[in-house]
Scaffold this active site. Structure first.
Site, PDB file in Angstrom:
ATOM      1  N   SER A 165       0.841  -1.194   0.000  1.00 56.17           N
ATOM      2  CA  SER A 165       0.000   0.000   0.000  1.00 56.17           C
ATOM      3  C   SER A 165       0.881   1.251   0.000  1.00 56.17           C
ATOM      4  O   SER A 165       1.673   1.444  -0.918  1.00 56.17           O
ATOM      5  CB  SER A 165      -0.952  -0.043   1.198  1.00 56.17           C
ATOM      6  N   ASP A 258      -9.683  -3.606  -5.680  1.00 54.97           N
ATOM      7  CA  ASP A 258      -8.786  -2.680  -4.993  1.00 54.97           C
ATOM      8  C   ASP A 258      -8.744  -1.381  -5.795  1.00 54.97           C
ATOM      9  O   ASP A 258      -8.565  -1.402  -7.021  1.00 54.97           O
ATOM     10  CB  ASP A 258      -7.379  -3.292  -4.900  1.00 54.97           C
ATOM     11  N   HIS A 288      -8.495  -4.384  -0.883  1.00 55.03           N
ATOM     12  CA  HIS A 288      -7.232  -3.843  -0.382  1.00 55.03           C
ATOM     13  C   HIS A 288      -6.894  -4.483   0.972  1.00 55.03           C
ATOM     14  O   HIS A 288      -7.669  -4.386   1.924  1.00 55.03           O
ATOM     15  CB  HIS A 288      -7.342  -2.327  -0.232  1.00 55.03           C
TER      16      HIS A 288
END
Length: 316
Positions: A165, A258, A288
């Site tokens: 991320s 995502d 995610h």
């Protein structure tokens, strides 16, 4: 069809449970301090047994020139002898959340299963410390790791960088800094569903609005905090980099549900077009960080198995 209907059924169970107790997800908490407390509380409630195969040590090391020192956590396989590969680990959290402690289980697992020395960096967070503070902290930690490879028992020719991320975006940003400054030689990078494009223009950045984990509104807010009113450069938003040559071989994975799906696929394609050896894994039904929220799901186990296998081969 709602995008939520596309989520893998096993991975959806803990997500639905989270949204029952926290409608709208973490980003629905407007105060950043309260949001961090909520995230840390949830992660702290997950009981992870100590791994006797891994020794840990926290150390304070020099930060960027003229800036505060930074903390790193060093992981080493117990009983390992000789020189080992190294993995420099950058935690996630949208540049505004997260900590070394919060990702301790993942860093421990990588150390144990890959058989590598892992160094995890505690970088400064926005909005208190906007760009370039986070990426400069990450780069300073990498420089320290490379300079102290002999003491750490790390083979400097087998040094990978890993992050998910925001940590994935910082992984690429740090690799770009290392390339451009003639810094540590990286043999491999593993940016996981990396946060790399502040423009929020892709189809997936418009699709993911109500999943409850890193939806569009939260991403727009995080980028605004991270940039602090300034224009993004390639080290803040690597999708803006014009030249990707000279970057290390890469492994990127991202889920179909995502928000970062399309920017990550596009970046992987550009790496390939530049001649950078690149693995791209697009995981159907994964949102995610699904493998963190639903670690026992079959999909999550496949995701982690692919990462561990690729790290082992890259560092063999």
């Amino acid at each position: 069809m709602s995008r939520r209907d596309l989520i893998d059924p096993e991975c959806r169970v803990p997500l639905d449970a989270l949204l029952e107790v926290m409608p709208g997800g973490f980003n629905a908490i407007p105060d950043i301090v309260q949001r961090r407390t909520a995230v840390e509380g949830m992660l702290g409630a997950i009981e992870v047994p100590d791994n006797p195969n891994v020794a840990k040590e926290d150390r304070t090391v020099p930060g960027p020139a003229g800036e505060p020192d930074i903390t790193v956590r060093i992981y080493r396989p117990v009983g390992a002898s000789g020189t080992l590969p190294g993995v420099y680990y950058i935690h996630g959290g949208g540049m505004i959340l997260g900590s070394v402690e919060g990702e301790d289980p993942n860093a421990t697992m990588i150390c144990d299963q890959v058989g590598a020395v892992v160094v995890s960096v505690e970088y400064r967070l926005a909005p208190e410390h906007p760009h370039p503070a986070p990426v400069e902290d990450c780069y300073a930690g990498l420089v320290w790791m490379a300079k102290n490879a002999a003491e750490l028992g790390v083979d400097p020719h087998r040094l990978a960088i890993y992050g998910a991320s925001a940590g994935g975006g910082l992984t690429i940003g740090t690799a770009l800094l290392a390339r451009d400054r003639g810094g540590p030689a990286l043999s491999f990078m593993m940016p996981i569903y990396p946060m790399i494009d502040d423009r929020n223009e892709t189809p997936s950045s418009h699709e993911i609005t109500d999943i409850g984990i890193w939806d569009r509104a939260g991403n727009v807010e995080a980028w605004a905090w991270y940039l602090g009113g300034k224009q993004a450069d390639q080290y803040a938003a690597p999708a803006r980099a014009v030249d990707l040559s000279g970057l290390p071989p890469a492994f990127i994975d991202v889920g179909t549900v995502d928000l970062f799906r399309d920017e990550d696929i596009a970046f992987a394609q550009r790496l390939m077009q530049t001649g950078v050896p690149t693995d791209l894994h697009v995981n159907p039904g994964s949102y995610h960080a699904a493998e963190t929220f639903a670690p026992e799901a079959a999909l999550s186990r496949r995701i982690w198995a692919a990462r561990i296998d690729r790290l082992k081969r890259a560092l063999a």
